[in-house]
Design a protein around this motif. Structure first.
Motif, PDB file in Angstrom:
ATOM      1  N   GLN A  95      28.544  39.495  42.805  1.00  0.00           N
ATOM      2  CA  GLN A  95      29.999  39.443  42.839  1.00  0.00           C
ATOM      3  C   GLN A  95      30.577  40.845  42.642  1.00  0.00           C
ATOM      4  OE1 GLN A  95      31.993  36.229  43.074  1.00  0.00           O
ATOM      5  NE2 GLN A  95      30.030  36.062  44.113  1.00  0.00           N
ATOM      6  N   MET A  96      31.700  41.098  43.315  1.00  0.00           N
ATOM      7  CA  MET A  96      32.386  42.381  43.181  1.00  0.00           C
ATOM      8  C   MET A  96      33.046  42.441  41.806  1.00  0.00           C
ATOM      9  SD  MET A  96      34.392  42.440  46.773  1.00  0.00           S
ATOM     10  CE  MET A  96      34.053  43.905  47.690  1.00  0.00           C
ATOM     11  N   ASP A  97      33.101  43.623  41.228  1.00  0.00           N
ATOM     12  CA  ASP A  97      33.824  43.745  39.968  1.00  0.00           C
ATOM     13  C   ASP A  97      35.306  43.959  40.258  1.00  0.00           C
ATOM     14  OD1 ASP A  97      34.176  46.437  40.593  1.00  0.00           O
ATOM     15  OD2 ASP A  97      32.725  47.152  39.135  1.00  0.00           O
ATOM     16  N   GLU A  98      36.110  43.910  39.223  1.00  0.00           N
ATOM     17  CA  GLU A  98      37.566  43.965  39.387  1.00  0.00           C
ATOM     18  C   GLU A  98      38.027  45.259  40.050  1.00  0.00           C
ATOM     19  OE1 GLU A  98      41.482  43.290  36.605  1.00  0.00           O
ATOM     20  OE2 GLU A  98      39.614  42.278  36.070  1.00  0.00           O
ATOM     21  N   GLU A 100      36.431  47.116  42.303  1.00  0.00           N
ATOM     22  CA  GLU A 100      36.164  47.049  43.743  1.00  0.00           C
ATOM     23  C   GLU A 100      37.222  46.194  44.440  1.00  0.00           C
ATOM     24  OE1 GLU A 100      31.501  47.083  44.613  1.00  0.00           O
ATOM     25  OE2 GLU A 100      32.036  45.666  43.026  1.00  0.00           O
ATOM     26  N   VAL A 101      37.579  45.076  43.812  1.00  0.00           N
ATOM     27  CA  VAL A 101      38.587  44.189  44.392  1.00  0.00           C
ATOM     28  C   VAL A 101      39.942  44.887  44.436  1.00  0.00           C
ATOM     29  CG1 VAL A 101      39.774  41.973  44.163  1.00  0.00           C
ATOM     30  CG2 VAL A 101      37.330  42.112  43.677  1.00  0.00           C
ATOM     31  N   LYS A 102      40.275  45.647  43.379  1.00  0.00           N
ATOM     32  CA  LYS A 102      41.557  46.368  43.344  1.00  0.00           C
ATOM     33  C   LYS A 102      41.654  47.350  44.515  1.00  0.00           C
ATOM     34  CE  LYS A 102      42.699  46.242  38.430  1.00  0.00           C
ATOM     35  NZ  LYS A 102      42.816  47.008  37.189  1.00  0.00           N
ATOM     36  N   LYS A 103      40.561  48.041  44.822  1.00  0.00           N
ATOM     37  CA  LYS A 103      40.557  48.978  45.949  1.00  0.00           C
ATOM     38  C   LYS A 103      40.828  48.246  47.258  1.00  0.00           C
ATOM     39  CE  LYS A 103      37.326  52.299  43.927  1.00  0.00           C
ATOM     40  NZ  LYS A 103      35.947  52.785  43.951  1.00  0.00           N
ATOM     41  N   LEU A 104      40.164  47.093  47.444  1.00  0.00           N
ATOM     42  CA  LEU A 104      40.371  46.319  48.659  1.00  0.00           C
ATOM     43  C   LEU A 104      41.793  45.766  48.740  1.00  0.00           C
ATOM     44  CD1 LEU A 104      36.969  44.415  48.959  1.00  0.00           C
ATOM     45  CD2 LEU A 104      37.793  46.296  50.368  1.00  0.00           C
ATOM     46  N   VAL A 105      42.362  45.396  47.590  1.00  0.00           N
ATOM     47  CA  VAL A 105      43.746  44.913  47.550  1.00  0.00           C
ATOM     48  C   VAL A 105      44.679  46.027  47.995  1.00  0.00           C
ATOM     49  CG1 VAL A 105      45.630  44.210  46.008  1.00  0.00           C
ATOM     50  CG2 VAL A 105      43.401  43.099  45.830  1.00  0.00           C
ATOM     51  N   ASP A 106      44.481  47.234  47.466  1.00  0.00           N
ATOM     52  CA  ASP A 106      45.316  48.377  47.860  1.00  0.00           C
ATOM     53  C   ASP A 106      45.211  48.640  49.362  1.00  0.00           C
ATOM     54  OD1 ASP A 106      46.162  48.728  45.243  1.00  0.00           O
ATOM     55  OD2 ASP A 106      44.669  50.290  44.806  1.00  0.00           O
ATOM     56  N   GLU A 107      43.990  48.593  49.895  1.00  0.00           N
ATOM     57  CA  GLU A 107      43.784  48.817  51.337  1.00  0.00           C
ATOM     58  C   GLU A 107      44.498  47.742  52.158  1.00  0.00           C
ATOM     59  OE1 GLU A 107      39.566  48.942  52.115  1.00  0.00           O
ATOM     60  OE2 GLU A 107      39.270  50.640  50.752  1.00  0.00           O
ATOM     61  N   ALA A 108      44.393  46.482  51.715  1.00  0.00           N
ATOM     62  CA  ALA A 108      45.015  45.384  52.468  1.00  0.00           C
ATOM     63  C   ALA A 108      46.536  45.490  52.430  1.00  0.00           C
ATOM     64  CB  ALA A 108      44.560  44.038  51.904  1.00  0.00           C
ATOM     65  N   ILE A 109      47.085  45.909  51.296  1.00  0.00           N
ATOM     66  CA  ILE A 109      48.538  46.074  51.190  1.00  0.00           C
ATOM     67  C   ILE A 109      48.997  47.192  52.134  1.00  0.00           C
ATOM     68  CG2 ILE A 109      50.397  46.853  49.647  1.00  0.00           C
ATOM     69  CD1 ILE A 109      49.014  45.211  47.423  1.00  0.00           C
ATOM     70  N   ALA A 110      48.255  48.299  52.159  1.00  0.00           N
ATOM     71  CA  ALA A 110      48.599  49.406  53.050  1.00  0.00           C
ATOM     72  C   ALA A 110      48.464  48.977  54.515  1.00  0.00           C
ATOM     73  CB  ALA A 110      47.702  50.601  52.761  1.00  0.00           C
ATOM     74  N   PRO A 129      38.743  37.515  54.220  1.00  0.00           N
ATOM     75  CA  PRO A 129      37.493  37.650  54.969  1.00  0.00           C
ATOM     76  C   PRO A 129      36.583  38.757  54.410  1.00  0.00           C
ATOM     77  CG  PRO A 129      39.342  37.470  56.483  1.00  0.00           C
ATOM     78  CD  PRO A 129      39.913  37.610  55.111  1.00  0.00           C
ATOM     79  N   LYS A 130      37.175  39.772  53.807  1.00  0.00           N
ATOM     80  CA  LYS A 130      36.390  40.887  53.256  1.00  0.00           C
ATOM     81  C   LYS A 130      35.712  40.527  51.943  1.00  0.00           C
ATOM     82  CE  LYS A 130      39.479  44.343  55.238  1.00  0.00           C
ATOM     83  NZ  LYS A 130      40.468  45.370  54.929  1.00  0.00           N
ATOM     84  N   VAL A 131      36.303  39.599  51.178  1.00  0.00           N
ATOM     85  CA  VAL A 131      35.770  39.291  49.849  1.00  0.00           C
ATOM     86  C   VAL A 131      35.151  37.898  49.759  1.00  0.00           C
ATOM     87  CG1 VAL A 131      37.391  40.840  48.690  1.00  0.00           C
ATOM     88  CG2 VAL A 131      37.984  38.434  48.953  1.00  0.00           C
ATOM     89  N   LYS A 132      35.179  37.144  50.848  1.00  0.00           N
ATOM     90  CA  LYS A 132      34.678  35.778  50.826  1.00  0.00           C
ATOM     91  C   LYS A 132      33.236  35.732  50.310  1.00  0.00           C
ATOM     92  CE  LYS A 132      34.093  31.649  53.529  1.00  0.00           C
ATOM     93  NZ  LYS A 132      33.859  31.090  54.810  1.00  0.00           N
ATOM     94  N   GLY A 133      33.029  34.950  49.279  1.00  0.00           N
ATOM     95  CA  GLY A 133      31.706  34.800  48.701  1.00  0.00           C
ATOM     96  C   GLY A 133      31.301  35.925  47.775  1.00  0.00           C
ATOM     97  N   LYS A 134      32.107  36.994  47.710  1.00  0.00           N
ATOM     98  CA  LYS A 134      31.751  38.150  46.885  1.00  0.00           C
ATOM     99  C   LYS A 134      32.702  38.342  45.715  1.00  0.00           C
ATOM    100  CE  LYS A 134      30.468  40.498  51.087  1.00  0.00           C
ATOM    101  NZ  LYS A 134      31.050  41.463  51.972  1.00  0.00           N
ATOM    102  N   ALA A 135      33.825  37.605  45.724  1.00  0.00           N
ATOM    103  CA  ALA A 135      34.789  37.717  44.640  1.00  0.00           C
ATOM    104  C   ALA A 135      35.503  36.382  44.469  1.00  0.00           C
ATOM    105  CB  ALA A 135      35.812  38.817  44.932  1.00  0.00           C
ATOM    106  N   VAL A 140      41.338  37.551  43.043  1.00  0.00           N
ATOM    107  CA  VAL A 140      41.964  38.251  44.163  1.00  0.00           C
ATOM    108  C   VAL A 140      43.457  37.929  44.203  1.00  0.00           C
ATOM    109  CG1 VAL A 140      42.009  38.497  46.674  1.00  0.00           C
ATOM    110  CG2 VAL A 140      39.817  38.279  45.495  1.00  0.00           C
ATOM    111  N   SER A 141      43.784  36.662  44.088  1.00  0.00           N
ATOM    112  CA  SER A 141      45.181  36.232  44.127  1.00  0.00           C
ATOM    113  C   SER A 141      45.986  36.864  42.991  1.00  0.00           C
ATOM    114  CB  SER A 141      45.237  34.707  44.023  1.00  0.00           C
ATOM    115  OG  SER A 141      46.558  34.257  43.969  1.00  0.00           O
ATOM    116  N   ARG A 142      45.414  36.864  41.795  1.00  0.00           N
ATOM    117  CA  ARG A 142      46.095  37.447  40.631  1.00  0.00           C
ATOM    118  C   ARG A 142      46.354  38.938  40.839  1.00  0.00           C
ATOM    119  NH1 ARG A 142      43.694  39.673  36.319  1.00  0.00           N
ATOM    120  NH2 ARG A 142      41.709  38.656  36.740  1.00  0.00           N
ATOM    121  N   LEU A 143      45.372  39.670  41.371  1.00  0.00           N
ATOM    122  CA  LEU A 143      45.535  41.111  41.590  1.00  0.00           C
ATOM    123  C   LEU A 143      46.570  41.405  42.673  1.00  0.00           C
ATOM    124  CD1 LEU A 143      41.808  42.278  41.352  1.00  0.00           C
ATOM    125  CD2 LEU A 143      43.612  42.602  39.660  1.00  0.00           C
ATOM    126  N   VAL A 144      46.587  40.579  43.732  1.00  0.00           N
ATOM    127  CA  VAL A 144      47.581  40.772  44.794  1.00  0.00           C
ATOM    128  C   VAL A 144      48.987  40.538  44.232  1.00  0.00           C
ATOM    129  CG1 VAL A 144      48.440  39.877  47.000  1.00  0.00           C
ATOM    130  CG2 VAL A 144      45.991  40.281  46.692  1.00  0.00           C
TER     131      VAL A 144
END
Length: 149
Positions: A95-98, A100-110, A129-135, A140-144
């Motif tokens: 599983q991704m740590d928090e 890693e997920v924060k970085k992906l959240v920032d990228e998705a927002i941009a 699709p990027k985090v499915k099964g890994k987070a 993810v929802s809370r961070l977004v």
């Protein structure tokens, strides 16, 4: 991980008299059987993605149960569920740590140009699709939500 490998693991746990692992693997194989019936009946053979989805679902159920047992003061049942969760997670991808997920959240927002909470659906659509099964989806929802407020 294939269904055959899970059954082999079950046999090994039975031979080594590992009761916790045996009961958890039986539960997973049973859930997988129900999933196969739901998907296509007796002739359907679960793919590795199907097996991962069933394992994810079972792990999520354990997390929810742990929370509820702790809230109800049933620490012994929470501990049992925690053991099962640990075993289930050993069969899942790391599983991704928090962070890693924060970085992906920032990228998705941009990427989506999201600016407010009303854009959450667009961000989640790009991100899942990027985090499915890994987070965990709730993480993810809370961070977004936190980023878009």
């Amino acid at each position: 991980m294939t269904k055959h490998q899970l059954k082999d693991e079950l046999k090994q746990s039975m031979l080594s008299k590992n009761a916790d692992k045996t009961s958890t693997l039986r539960m997973v194989i049973s859930a997988l059987g129900y999933y196969e019936i739901e998907k296509g009946g007796a002739g359907y053979e679960a793919t590795e993605e199907d097996i991962e989805a069933v394992l994810q679902r079972q792990a999520k159920q354990r997390r929810d149960s742990i929370e509820q047992f702790k809230a109800g003061g049933r620490d012994e049942l929470a501990a049992k569920e925690a053991k099962e969760l640990e075993l289930l997670e050993s069969y899942l991808p790391k599983q991704m740590d928090e962070e890693e997920v924060k970085k992906l959240v920032d990228e998705a927002i941009a990427q989506t140009g999201a600016t407010s909470a009303s854009d959450m659906g667009k961000v989640m659509g790009a991100l899942m699709p990027k985090v499915k099964g890994k987070a965990d989806g709730s993480l993810v929802s809370r961070l977004v939500k936190k980023k878009l407020q």
